[in-house]
Design a protein around this motif. Structure first.
Motif, short mmCIF file in Angstrom:
data_model
loop_
_atom_site.label_atom_id
_atom_site.label_comp_id
_atom_site.label_asym_id
_atom_site.label_seq_id
_atom_site.Cartn_x
_atom_site.Cartn_y
_atom_site.Cartn_z
N ASN A 191 0.87 -1.17 0.00
CA ASN A 191 0.00 0.00 0.00
C ASN A 191 0.91 1.21 0.00
O ASN A 191 1.45 1.60 1.04
CB ASN A 191 -0.93 0.01 1.22
CG ASN A 191 -1.84 1.21 1.24
OD1 ASN A 191 -1.78 2.07 0.36
ND2 ASN A 191 -2.70 1.29 2.23
N GLU A 192 1.10 1.82 -1.16
CA GLU A 192 2.00 2.95 -1.31
C GLU A 192 1.27 4.28 -1.10
O GLU A 192 1.89 5.33 -1.14
CB GLU A 192 2.67 2.92 -2.68
CG GLU A 192 3.55 1.69 -2.86
CD GLU A 192 4.13 1.57 -4.25
OE1 GLU A 192 3.67 2.28 -5.17
OE2 GLU A 192 5.05 0.75 -4.42
N SER A 193 -0.04 4.23 -0.89
CA SER A 193 -0.82 5.45 -0.69
C SER A 193 -0.81 5.84 0.79
O SER A 193 -0.30 5.11 1.63
CB SER A 193 -2.26 5.23 -1.16
OG SER A 193 -2.98 4.50 -0.20
N GLY A 194 -1.42 6.96 1.10
CA GLY A 194 -1.55 7.40 2.47
C GLY A 194 -2.83 6.93 3.13
O GLY A 194 -3.06 7.19 4.31
N GLU A 195 -3.68 6.23 2.38
CA GLU A 195 -4.97 5.78 2.88
C GLU A 195 -4.96 4.27 3.07
O GLU A 195 -4.18 3.56 2.46
CB GLU A 195 -6.08 6.14 1.89
CG GLU A 195 -6.16 7.62 1.55
CD GLU A 195 -6.51 8.48 2.74
OE1 GLU A 195 -7.35 8.05 3.56
OE2 GLU A 195 -5.93 9.57 2.88
N ASP A 196 -5.88 3.77 3.89
CA ASP A 196 -6.03 2.32 4.07
C ASP A 196 -6.45 1.66 2.76
O ASP A 196 -7.13 2.29 1.93
CB ASP A 196 -7.12 2.00 5.09
CG ASP A 196 -6.70 2.27 6.52
OD1 ASP A 196 -5.56 2.70 6.75
OD2 ASP A 196 -7.54 2.04 7.42
N VAL A 197 -6.06 0.42 2.59
CA VAL A 197 -6.59 -0.41 1.51
C VAL A 197 -7.19 -1.65 2.16
O VAL A 197 -6.64 -2.20 3.11
CB VAL A 197 -5.51 -0.78 0.45
CG1 VAL A 197 -4.40 -1.61 1.04
CG2 VAL A 197 -6.12 -1.49 -0.74
N GLU A 198 -8.38 -2.05 1.68
CA GLU A 198 -9.04 -3.25 2.17
C GLU A 198 -9.22 -4.20 0.99
O GLU A 198 -9.59 -3.76 -0.11
CB GLU A 198 -10.40 -2.92 2.78
CG GLU A 198 -10.28 -2.08 4.04
CD GLU A 198 -11.61 -1.78 4.69
OE1 GLU A 198 -11.64 -1.66 5.92
OE2 GLU A 198 -12.63 -1.68 3.97
N PHE A 199 -8.96 -5.47 1.23
CA PHE A 199 -9.00 -6.44 0.14
C PHE A 199 -9.27 -7.84 0.67
O PHE A 199 -9.15 -8.09 1.87
CB PHE A 199 -7.70 -6.41 -0.67
CG PHE A 199 -6.46 -6.67 0.13
CD1 PHE A 199 -5.88 -7.94 0.17
CD2 PHE A 199 -5.84 -5.65 0.85
CE1 PHE A 199 -4.73 -8.18 0.90
CE2 PHE A 199 -4.68 -5.88 1.58
CZ PHE A 199 -4.13 -7.14 1.61
N LEU A 200 -9.65 -8.72 -0.24
CA LEU A 200 -9.81 -10.14 0.06
C LEU A 200 -8.62 -10.90 -0.50
O LEU A 200 -8.13 -10.59 -1.60
CB LEU A 200 -11.08 -10.70 -0.59
CG LEU A 200 -12.41 -10.14 -0.11
CD1 LEU A 200 -13.55 -10.75 -0.92
CD2 LEU A 200 -12.61 -10.41 1.38
#
Length: 114
Positions: free
Chosen positions: A90-99
């Protein structure tokens, strides 16, 4: 059968403050809901037997597979075959949610390469 969600699933912490919830935890199939905070990454690794499918629910992820960079947005996914070295980031500043869907399970089948 029981309805499952991240609110009643088995939870664990991995990496640098990342979360995982076991939605399906079988020997032949694993489905995990994961959350990665901004600027985090898992360790590069591979699986000898398990085939995986990473599917982003929210945020923007990068999945590097055998040196190829895949940018994955919401409602997009990438399949990783057995033996392929890969790393979710995750290179962004925000959370990432995934399966993460694995068949068979990855328990005892993870080999780190770093």
């Amino acid at each position: 059968m029981v309805k499952i969600s991240k609110h009643n699933a088995e939870h664990y912490i991995w990496g640098d403050h990342c979360d995982g919830w076991h939605l399906v935890k079988g020997t032949e199939l694993s489905v995990i809901f994961e959350r990665m905070p901004g600027e985090t990454a898992e360790v590069r690794h591979y699986h000898e037997r398990s085939r995986q499918f990473f599917f982003v629910l929210s945020g923007q992820a990068v999945l590097e597979v055998e040196g190829v960079r895949h940018e994955i947005g919401p409602q997009e996914g990438v399949e990783v075959p057995p033996g392929a070295r890969h790393q979710m980031k995750n290179e962004s500043g925000e959370d990432v949610e995934f399966l993460v869907i694995s068949q068979p399970t990855t328990r005892g089948d993870r080999i780190q390469v770093e």
